[in-house]
Design an enzyme around this catalytic site. Structure first.
Site, PDB file in Angstrom:
ATOM      1  N   PRO A   2      27.334  24.028  34.171  1.00  0.00           N
ATOM      2  CA  PRO A   2      26.474  23.459  33.131  1.00  0.00           C
ATOM      3  C   PRO A   2      27.137  23.525  31.759  1.00  0.00           C
ATOM      4  O   PRO A   2      27.752  24.534  31.414  1.00  0.00           O
ATOM      5  CB  PRO A   2      25.228  24.354  33.189  1.00  0.00           C
ATOM      6  CG  PRO A   2      25.199  24.859  34.586  1.00  0.00           C
ATOM      7  CD  PRO A   2      26.639  25.040  34.975  1.00  0.00           C
ATOM      8  N   GLU A   3      27.023  22.449  31.012  1.00  0.00           N
ATOM      9  CA  GLU A   3      27.612  22.407  29.681  1.00  0.00           C
ATOM     10  C   GLU A   3      26.539  22.658  28.630  1.00  0.00           C
ATOM     11  O   GLU A   3      25.378  22.889  28.943  1.00  0.00           O
ATOM     12  CB  GLU A   3      28.316  21.070  29.475  1.00  0.00           C
ATOM     13  CG  GLU A   3      29.494  20.873  30.422  1.00  0.00           C
ATOM     14  CD  GLU A   3      30.451  19.795  29.956  1.00  0.00           C
ATOM     15  OE1 GLU A   3      30.512  19.534  28.739  1.00  0.00           O
ATOM     16  OE2 GLU A   3      31.137  19.211  30.805  1.00  0.00           O
ATOM     17  N   HIS A 104      18.380  33.688  47.145  1.00  0.00           N
ATOM     18  CA  HIS A 104      19.159  33.410  45.943  1.00  0.00           C
ATOM     19  C   HIS A 104      18.375  33.703  44.658  1.00  0.00           C
ATOM     20  O   HIS A 104      18.885  33.456  43.564  1.00  0.00           O
ATOM     21  CB  HIS A 104      19.632  31.964  45.941  1.00  0.00           C
ATOM     22  CG  HIS A 104      20.465  31.601  47.127  1.00  0.00           C
ATOM     23  ND1 HIS A 104      21.545  32.352  47.534  1.00  0.00           N
ATOM     24  CD2 HIS A 104      20.374  30.562  48.004  1.00  0.00           C
ATOM     25  CE1 HIS A 104      22.092  31.808  48.607  1.00  0.00           C
ATOM     26  NE2 HIS A 104      21.408  30.719  48.916  1.00  0.00           N
ATOM     27  N   ARG A 126      25.735  30.818  44.072  1.00  0.00           N
ATOM     28  CA  ARG A 126      27.148  31.192  44.057  1.00  0.00           C
ATOM     29  C   ARG A 126      27.422  32.486  43.297  1.00  0.00           C
ATOM     30  O   ARG A 126      28.513  33.030  43.364  1.00  0.00           O
ATOM     31  CB  ARG A 126      27.982  30.053  43.467  1.00  0.00           C
ATOM     32  CG  ARG A 126      27.809  28.735  44.217  1.00  0.00           C
ATOM     33  CD  ARG A 126      28.662  27.644  43.618  1.00  0.00           C
ATOM     34  NE  ARG A 126      28.289  26.335  44.119  1.00  0.00           N
ATOM     35  CZ  ARG A 126      28.861  25.205  43.746  1.00  0.00           C
ATOM     36  NH1 ARG A 126      29.820  25.221  42.842  1.00  0.00           N
ATOM     37  NH2 ARG A 126      28.462  24.043  44.247  1.00  0.00           N
TER      38      ARG A 126
END
Length: 296
Positions: A2-3, A104, A126
């Site tokens: 994500p930016e 998660h 992740r």
């Protein structure tokens, strides 16, 4: 990853539920993410009031009423969702159902506020994200922040500033813009878009945008405007929401459907009258998309 616009979208989505609420409990379902959680993390923050949410570069900052700040980075696949017992309304053509796989769900903020009890859940398949806690007054000297350049949306970013940073540099312009010491939070997607808007090649040497006297050339002035505009457009559109990233209400942003060069290899350039084709090259292990016909 994500930016900046995605992180800003997350901040704006979380703020109504978190600001002004009490963090009754921070539930940690494992001992670490990318890094181990701080010692006694849950004890230090549980029972504190949340005064505000802010952002620095790609980091989410959760300010507490004792002067401490929770620093959160989303990594590759981190995201937040809000559960308050109400059915979420996620209108729009780009709705993407959020995974309910609890294995998660690694961190849960149990909140008490004016609207009752709310859970804010951090999910990260992740586990490349991380959380830390630091005194707000010490943020600037924290290892994650001390070397960061100015925000691409702030007044500190100017052509004069970049001229000083770029003067005499043979480094490719794309690499110089991705250097977080030059500009904080500017990532691969929006660098490609800003270079296309300003008609500059990612291969061009950064120093060629500066005069021998150290002054910014017209092209550098144009680049600064393009950076500001592309980030503003992406924030307004809710972030690009590529792959794993979705907004806190579960809906996708839509700026990815407006990309002019990013991920458009072999497609026609969108510059009016150009007639060129978008090419893809690899620079420092990252894909650069540009039109050689109108970017020089």
């Amino acid at each position: 990853m994500p930016e900046l616009p995605e992180v800003e979208t997350v901040r704006r989505g979380l703020a109504p539920s978190m600001e002004g609420a009490m963090l009754a409990e921070l539930e940690l379902r494992r001992n670490d993410l990318r890094f181990p959680f701080p010692a006694e993390f849950s004890r230090l923050v549980s029972g504190r009031g949340i005064t505000s949410l802010s952002r620095r570069a790609k980091y989410l900052l959760i300010d507490l009423d004792d002067g401490m700040t929770i620093v959160s980075h989303l990594g590759m696949s981190g995201s937040f969702r809000i559960e308050s017992g109400a059915v979420a309304d996620t209108p729009g053509d780009f709705h993407h159902p959020r995974s309910k796989d609890e294995k998660h769900d690694h961190v849960i903020f149990h909140l008490k506020g004016a609207n009752g009890h709310t859970r804010v859940i951090y999910n990260d398949p992740r586990r490349f994200g991380f959380m830390d806690i630091v005194r707000r007054a010490d943020i600037a000297s924290h290892p994650s922040f001390r070397d960061l350049g100015p925000e691409p949306t702030g007044n500190e970013l100017s052509a004069d500033y970049l001229a000083e940073r770029f003067s005499g540099r043979a480094q490719p312009l794309k690499s110089a813009l991705l250097d977080q010491k030059n500009i904080a939070g500017l990532g691969n997607i929006y660098v490609c878009e800003a270079l296309w808007r300003s008609h500059l090649s990612p291969l061009r040497a950064a120093g060629t945008l500066v005069t021998e006297a150290g002054r910014p050339k017209e092209e550098l002035l144009r680049l600064v405007v393009a950076i500001r505009e592309v980030i503003a457009d992406a924030i307004a559109a809710g972030g690009s929401s590529l792959r794993d990233h979705i907004q806190t209400d579960g809906s996708l942003g839509y700026f990815q459907h407006s990309f002019s060069v990013y991920d458009r290899e072999a497609e026609p350039c969108r510059t009016p009258g150009c007639g060129g084709t978008v090419a893809r090259i690899v620079q420092a292990g990252r894909s650069s998309f540009y039109c050689a016909s109108c970017q020089s």
